[in-house]
Write a protein that holds these residues in place. Structure first.
Motif, PDB file in Angstrom:
ATOM      1  N   UNK A  57       0.753  -1.184   0.013  1.00 41.51           N
ATOM      2  CA  UNK A  57       0.219  -0.040  -0.034  1.00 41.51           C
ATOM      3  C   UNK A  57       0.838   1.264  -0.022  1.00 41.51           C
ATOM      4  N   UNK A  58       2.196   1.241  -0.422  1.00 37.86           N
ATOM      5  CA  UNK A  58       3.154   2.170  -0.486  1.00 37.86           C
ATOM      6  C   UNK A  58       4.441   2.312   0.488  1.00 37.86           C
ATOM      7  N   UNK A  64      -1.210  -7.444   7.264  1.00 39.01           N
ATOM      8  CA  UNK A  64      -2.438  -7.315   8.494  1.00 39.01           C
ATOM      9  C   UNK A  64      -3.380  -8.225   8.159  1.00 39.01           C
ATOM     10  N   UNK A  65      -3.846  -8.623   9.096  1.00 38.83           N
ATOM     11  CA  UNK A  65      -4.864  -9.479   9.139  1.00 38.83           C
ATOM     12  C   UNK A  65      -6.212  -8.949   8.379  1.00 38.83           C
ATOM     13  N   UNK A  88     -10.518   2.859   5.873  1.00 42.54           N
ATOM     14  CA  UNK A  88      -9.450   3.551   5.125  1.00 42.54           C
ATOM     15  C   UNK A  88      -8.812   2.941   3.837  1.00 42.54           C
ATOM     16  N   UNK A  89      -9.191   1.521   4.018  1.00 43.42           N
ATOM     17  CA  UNK A  89      -8.559   0.572   2.816  1.00 43.42           C
ATOM     18  C   UNK A  89     -10.034   0.277   2.415  1.00 43.42           C
ATOM     19  N   UNK A 107     -17.105  -9.320   2.277  1.00 44.69           N
ATOM     20  CA  UNK A 107     -15.911  -8.441   2.174  1.00 44.69           C
ATOM     21  C   UNK A 107     -15.053  -8.623   3.389  1.00 44.69           C
ATOM     22  N   UNK A 108     -13.733  -8.677   2.805  1.00 44.08           N
ATOM     23  CA  UNK A 108     -12.639  -8.514   3.923  1.00 44.08           C
ATOM     24  C   UNK A 108     -12.200  -7.247   4.111  1.00 44.08           C
ATOM     25  N   UNK A 109     -12.060  -7.013   5.752  1.00 46.18           N
ATOM     26  CA  UNK A 109     -11.576  -5.674   6.106  1.00 46.18           C
ATOM     27  C   UNK A 109     -10.242  -5.784   6.818  1.00 46.18           C
ATOM     28  N   UNK A 110      -9.359  -4.728   6.715  1.00 49.23           N
ATOM     29  CA  UNK A 110      -8.147  -4.680   7.291  1.00 49.23           C
ATOM     30  C   UNK A 110      -8.339  -4.546   8.859  1.00 49.23           C
TER      31      UNK A 110
END
Length: 123
Positions: A57-58, A64-65, A88-89, A107-110
């Motif tokens: 991501x830069x 991160x899980x 944020x992601x 959906x998968x979330x950070x």
């Protein structure tokens, strides 16, 4: 003459492998198999890590899980039909295997987004 027998478990494992390959190629997401994931706990709730983000991501690989919507709801203490208001992601849409309902779109979330939602819910 009969061919090899294909079981339901074989079909499920093949589909899970295809999902994992697609997740890696399109999103740089790795599926964690068995009990190899981390235990993720917020407050009094805990879930097993089943996916991890390896996208850059830069700042290099994320590591991160990633949590399904159901897991996020459990950790935040909300009903399953809740949604993260402003992650944020960008969430990653994909199919996962639910023990009760079979293959489901989610959906998968950070984890950082779920943690932020948890803190908002705590006030």
């Amino acid at each position: 003459m009969s061919g090899p027998t294909v079981t339901l478990n074989d079909l499920i494992e093949t589909h899970l492998t295809e999902i994992a390959e697609d997740a890696w190629e399109n999103h740089r997401v790795i599926r964690i198999t068995g009990d190899n994931g981390r235990i993720i706990q917020l407050g009094s709730a805990a879930v097993w890590e089943r996916w991890t983000c390896e996208a850059d991501h830069g700042f290099g690989p994320c590591h991160e899980p990633l949590l399904t919507l159901d897991q996020a709801a459990t950790l935040v203490g909300q009903p399953v039909d809740f949604s993260l208001v402003s992650p944020s992601m960008t969430p990653i849409e994909m199919t996962v295997l639910d023990q009760v309902f079979g293959f489901q779109l989610t959906e998968l979330y950070h984890l950082t987004d779920v943690t932020a939602e948890y803190r908002k819910a705590q006030g």
